[in-house]
Design a protein around this motif. Structure first.
Motif, mmCIF file in Angstrom:
data_model
loop_
_atom_site.group_PDB
_atom_site.id
_atom_site.type_symbol
_atom_site.label_atom_id
_atom_site.label_comp_id
_atom_site.label_asym_id
_atom_site.label_seq_id
_atom_site.Cartn_x
_atom_site.Cartn_y
_atom_site.Cartn_z
ATOM 1 N N LYS A 163 0.834 -1.180 0.000
ATOM 2 C CA LYS A 163 0.000 0.000 0.000
ATOM 3 C C LYS A 163 0.880 1.245 0.000
ATOM 4 C CE LYS A 163 -3.910 -2.115 2.396
ATOM 5 N NZ LYS A 163 -4.765 -2.081 3.610
ATOM 6 N N TYR A 164 0.566 2.156 -0.901
ATOM 7 C CA TYR A 164 1.419 3.330 -1.023
ATOM 8 C C TYR A 164 1.372 4.214 0.204
ATOM 9 C CZ TYR A 164 3.244 2.670 -5.638
ATOM 10 O OH TYR A 164 3.955 2.193 -6.708
ATOM 11 N N ALA A 165 0.407 3.996 1.079
ATOM 12 C CA ALA A 165 0.408 4.750 2.339
ATOM 13 C C ALA A 165 1.657 4.440 3.144
ATOM 14 C CB ALA A 165 -0.829 4.409 3.159
ATOM 15 N N LEU A 166 2.174 3.222 2.994
ATOM 16 C CA LEU A 166 3.393 2.844 3.703
ATOM 17 C C LEU A 166 4.616 3.403 3.014
ATOM 18 C CD1 LEU A 166 2.620 -0.897 4.492
ATOM 19 C CD2 LEU A 166 2.556 1.023 6.076
ATOM 20 N N LEU A 167 4.557 3.463 1.679
ATOM 21 C CA LEU A 167 5.739 3.883 0.945
ATOM 22 C C LEU A 167 5.830 5.386 0.794
ATOM 23 C CD1 LEU A 167 8.184 3.184 -0.854
ATOM 24 C CD2 LEU A 167 6.602 3.190 -2.775
ATOM 25 N N MET A 168 4.694 6.022 0.512
ATOM 26 C CA MET A 168 4.718 7.445 0.192
ATOM 27 C C MET A 168 4.670 8.267 1.463
ATOM 28 S SD MET A 168 2.279 7.536 -3.108
ATOM 29 C CE MET A 168 2.323 9.315 -3.058
ATOM 30 N N SER A 220 10.661 19.297 -5.368
ATOM 31 C CA SER A 220 11.217 20.027 -6.490
ATOM 32 C C SER A 220 11.516 19.052 -7.599
ATOM 33 C CB SER A 220 12.507 20.747 -6.077
ATOM 34 O OG SER A 220 13.529 19.803 -5.854
ATOM 35 N N ALA A 221 12.094 19.511 -8.673
ATOM 36 C CA ALA A 221 12.416 18.635 -9.796
ATOM 37 C C ALA A 221 13.533 17.678 -9.465
ATOM 38 C CB ALA A 221 12.818 19.481 -11.008
ATOM 39 N N THR A 222 14.304 17.989 -8.421
ATOM 40 C CA THR A 222 15.475 17.159 -8.168
ATOM 41 C C THR A 222 15.504 16.516 -6.800
ATOM 42 O OG1 THR A 222 16.706 19.114 -7.448
ATOM 43 C CG2 THR A 222 16.904 18.500 -9.743
ATOM 44 N N VAL A 223 14.874 17.092 -5.818
ATOM 45 C CA VAL A 223 15.046 16.595 -4.458
ATOM 46 C C VAL A 223 13.718 16.570 -3.719
ATOM 47 C CG1 VAL A 223 16.200 16.964 -2.259
ATOM 48 C CG2 VAL A 223 17.390 17.517 -4.349
ATOM 49 N N VAL A 224 13.474 15.490 -3.003
ATOM 50 C CA VAL A 224 12.374 15.460 -2.058
ATOM 51 C C VAL A 224 12.951 15.843 -0.706
ATOM 52 C CG1 VAL A 224 10.656 14.033 -0.950
ATOM 53 C CG2 VAL A 224 11.201 13.644 -3.345
ATOM 54 N N SER A 225 12.411 16.882 -0.089
ATOM 55 C CA SER A 225 12.989 17.385 1.158
ATOM 56 C C SER A 225 11.908 17.729 2.152
ATOM 57 C CB SER A 225 13.832 18.632 0.887
ATOM 58 O OG SER A 225 14.319 19.155 2.088
ATOM 59 N N CYS A 226 12.169 17.444 3.391
ATOM 60 C CA CYS A 226 11.216 17.754 4.459
ATOM 61 C C CYS A 226 11.809 18.711 5.480
ATOM 62 C CB CYS A 226 10.756 16.479 5.141
ATOM 63 S SG CYS A 226 9.699 15.458 4.117
ATOM 64 N N GLY A 227 12.876 19.372 5.138
ATOM 65 C CA GLY A 227 13.425 20.356 6.064
ATOM 66 C C GLY A 227 14.230 19.719 7.174
ATOM 67 N N ASP A 228 14.388 20.418 8.269
ATOM 68 C CA ASP A 228 15.232 19.956 9.371
ATOM 69 C C ASP A 228 14.571 18.832 10.135
ATOM 70 O OD1 ASP A 228 17.091 21.888 8.735
ATOM 71 O OD2 ASP A 228 16.203 23.369 10.105
ATOM 72 N N ASP A 229 15.391 17.839 10.517
ATOM 73 C CA ASP A 229 14.897 16.750 11.351
ATOM 74 C C ASP A 229 14.667 17.272 12.764
ATOM 75 O OD1 ASP A 229 15.434 15.315 9.119
ATOM 76 O OD2 ASP A 229 17.308 14.456 9.885
ATOM 77 N N LYS A 230 13.655 16.751 13.406
ATOM 78 C CA LYS A 230 13.360 17.138 14.788
ATOM 79 C C LYS A 230 13.375 15.886 15.641
ATOM 80 C CE LYS A 230 10.575 21.154 13.449
ATOM 81 N NZ LYS A 230 10.857 21.045 12.027
ATOM 82 N N TYR A 240 2.356 9.505 -13.453
ATOM 83 C CA TYR A 240 2.702 10.919 -13.624
ATOM 84 C C TYR A 240 1.696 11.610 -14.539
ATOM 85 C CZ TYR A 240 5.790 14.978 -13.894
ATOM 86 O OH TYR A 240 6.313 16.236 -13.794
ATOM 87 N N THR A 241 1.391 10.989 -15.670
ATOM 88 C CA THR A 241 0.481 11.627 -16.624
ATOM 89 C C THR A 241 -0.954 11.652 -16.111
ATOM 90 O OG1 THR A 241 0.266 9.503 -17.806
ATOM 91 C CG2 THR A 241 1.900 11.090 -18.629
ATOM 92 N N LYS A 283 1.867 12.745 -9.354
ATOM 93 C CA LYS A 283 3.293 12.959 -9.573
ATOM 94 C C LYS A 283 4.156 12.414 -8.447
ATOM 95 C CE LYS A 283 2.543 16.944 -12.583
ATOM 96 N NZ LYS A 283 2.835 18.380 -12.833
ATOM 97 N N THR A 284 3.743 12.611 -7.210
ATOM 98 C CA THR A 284 4.528 12.094 -6.092
ATOM 99 C C THR A 284 4.547 10.572 -6.108
ATOM 100 O OG1 THR A 284 3.944 14.020 -4.754
ATOM 101 C CG2 THR A 284 4.768 12.085 -3.586
ATOM 102 N N GLU A 285 3.395 9.973 -6.363
ATOM 103 C CA GLU A 285 3.320 8.517 -6.450
ATOM 104 C C GLU A 285 4.202 8.007 -7.587
ATOM 105 O OE1 GLU A 285 -0.131 5.042 -6.805
ATOM 106 O OE2 GLU A 285 -0.696 7.158 -6.619
ATOM 107 N N ALA A 286 4.244 8.743 -8.686
ATOM 108 C CA ALA A 286 5.081 8.350 -9.823
ATOM 109 C C ALA A 286 6.556 8.331 -9.449
ATOM 110 C CB ALA A 286 4.853 9.307 -10.992
ATOM 111 N N LEU A 287 6.999 9.343 -8.692
ATOM 112 C CA LEU A 287 8.399 9.401 -8.278
ATOM 113 C C LEU A 287 8.778 8.184 -7.455
ATOM 114 C CD1 LEU A 287 8.707 13.164 -7.248
ATOM 115 C CD2 LEU A 287 9.731 12.088 -9.247
ATOM 116 N N TYR A 288 7.897 7.811 -6.530
ATOM 117 C CA TYR A 288 8.189 6.683 -5.656
ATOM 118 C C TYR A 288 8.037 5.337 -6.350
ATOM 119 C CZ TYR A 288 8.697 9.676 -1.601
ATOM 120 O OH TYR A 288 9.153 10.618 -0.721
ATOM 121 N N ALA A 289 7.442 5.332 -7.542
ATOM 122 C CA ALA A 289 7.310 4.083 -8.294
ATOM 123 C C ALA A 289 8.561 3.754 -9.094
ATOM 124 C CB ALA A 289 6.104 4.168 -9.240
ATOM 125 N N VAL A 290 9.481 4.711 -9.207
ATOM 126 C CA VAL A 290 10.688 4.504 -10.009
ATOM 127 C C VAL A 290 11.670 3.628 -9.243
ATOM 128 C CG1 VAL A 290 12.677 5.626 -11.064
ATOM 129 C CG2 VAL A 290 10.417 6.681 -11.244
#
Length: 383
Positions: free
Chosen positions: A7-12, A19-29, A126-127, A131-138
């Protein structure tokens, strides 16, 4: 690649910015007393000296399992299955043409998987606006090695057809035999294989940043053309016109002795080297040793991807394909294992439920180790 539709809830995982190049969540807490990152932020998980031992323990556990599975696979072929296939005196393989049909079926399967699943699934998502799900499918997106993986899959078809691993055409090969019988058909076969490999590599690196492109569509179409050609032209021609044991036995022998066995032997050797590199990192964590692990992973990855045209026999019967190459991963559970250090969840036994087996397989293998070694296409760094 054994694709597990977890289930993509676990993966995504939660994504703060994309962005086009990086998935980022900012500073770790992170709490200093519990430094493992929260599972909701696994896409941005960084190696840290605060939990270096846990991280290295997981790396060693996975690299050791990969080494064991690669050894099992080679030994199963080298100590029995190779002769079983070459002798074709079983209920499954009663003649040499049965073996040739199996070779072609393996080529059809992997060409279809590359075009429809490895490339096509992210493209479709993606199409469709996901889009986010598409990135994680690669597949292989942590290392940005997707194009190389997919082209190596096509090379596994080339190797099977050429009876060699270096791009040369052996005299005892499907290609050389067909060239004597129907040179036009053989030329078309070689062109279709080359076209698929070239189209894949024409996609701009990394694939995960260039999913919705004309090059992606061209690669999908080239793979589909290859599937249709093997299925509708190549295999039927052999079934009808070249199907006697005397003619085909040398072809089957060359395929096993010069393609399958050396590929699996290299896989075992490269995974042993990968395990050595990982253990060196555990003993002395450093950027240099992280880079050595990354290179060893890439070296071990190539023979695996070049074996995917022959995912039959022990690799299938013993569950070694999903053991070594399940995708996608359950990243949330990977983080839980980093925290708990309970590696028993990576193992499974015959007779256990499919859910239990698939869960175990999604926590080990090439891609789990890739996740632990790579980030954004580069080796991780010690912090």
């Amino acid at each position: 690649m054994k694709k597990k539709f977890i289930k993509y809830a676990l993966l995504m995982v939660s994504v703060c910015t994309l962005s086009a190049t990086v998935v980022s969540c900012g500073d770790d807490k992170n709490d200093v007393n519990n430094p493992i990152i929260d599972p909701s932020q696994t896409s941005d998980l960084d190696y840290s000296s605060a939990y270096a031992e846990q991280w290295a323990n997981y790396m060693v556990t996975v690299s050791n399992l990969l080494k064991e599975d690669a050894n099992t696979l080679y030994n199963q072929w080298n100590n029995g299955y190779a002769n079983t296939f070459k002798n074709h005196n079983t209920t499954e393989y009663k003649s040499a043409i049965d073996c040739v049909d199996q070779i072609f079926e393996g080529c059809i399967d992997i060409a279809g998987e590359v075009g429809d699943t490895k490339i096509g699934d992210p493209y479709s998502k993606y199409t469709a606006g996901n889009k986010t799900e598409a990135l994680y499918a690669v597949e292989s997106w942590y290392s940005w090695h997707s194009r190389d993986d997919y082209r190596n899959n096509i090379y596994s078809i080339r190797n099977a057809y050429y009876g060699s691993r270096d791009g040369s055409i052996n005299s005892n090969s499907l290609s050389a035999l067909l060239a004597k019988k129907n040179a036009t058909l053989d030329t078309e076969a070689k062109e279709k294989i080359a076209a698929a490999a070239d189209a894949i590599y024409a996609i701009t690196q990394p694939f995960r940043n260039n999913i919705n492109t004309t090059e992606t569509v061209a690669a999908m179409n080239a793979c589909a053309d290859l599937v249709n050609f093997i299925e509708q032209e190549l295999k039927p021609y052999f079934d009808t016109n070249i199907n006697d044991d005397a003619t085909l036995d040398p072809i089957v022998k060359q395929y096993v002795d010069a393609v399958v066995l050396p590929t699996y032997k290299e896989l075992a050797e490269k995974n042993a080297a990968l395990d050595t590199a990982v253990r060196a990192f555990k003993a002395s964590p450093s950027n240099a040793n992280f880079s050595a692990c990354a290179q060893a992973w890439l070296d071990a990855r190539a023979p695996w991807e070049q074996s995917e045209a022959f995912l039959f026999g022990p690799v299938d019967e013993l569950g070694l394909d999903p053991n070594m190459d399940s995708w996608p991963l359950d990243q949330s559970q990977i983080v839980q294992i980093l925290k708990s250090q309970d590696f028993s969840n990576l193992n499974w036994k015959e007779g256990e439920s499919d859910d239990k087996i698939e869960s175990a397989q999604s926590l080990r293998g090439f891609h789990t180790l890739e996740f632990l070694i790579f980030k954004d296409g580069k080796a991780r760094t010690v912090k």
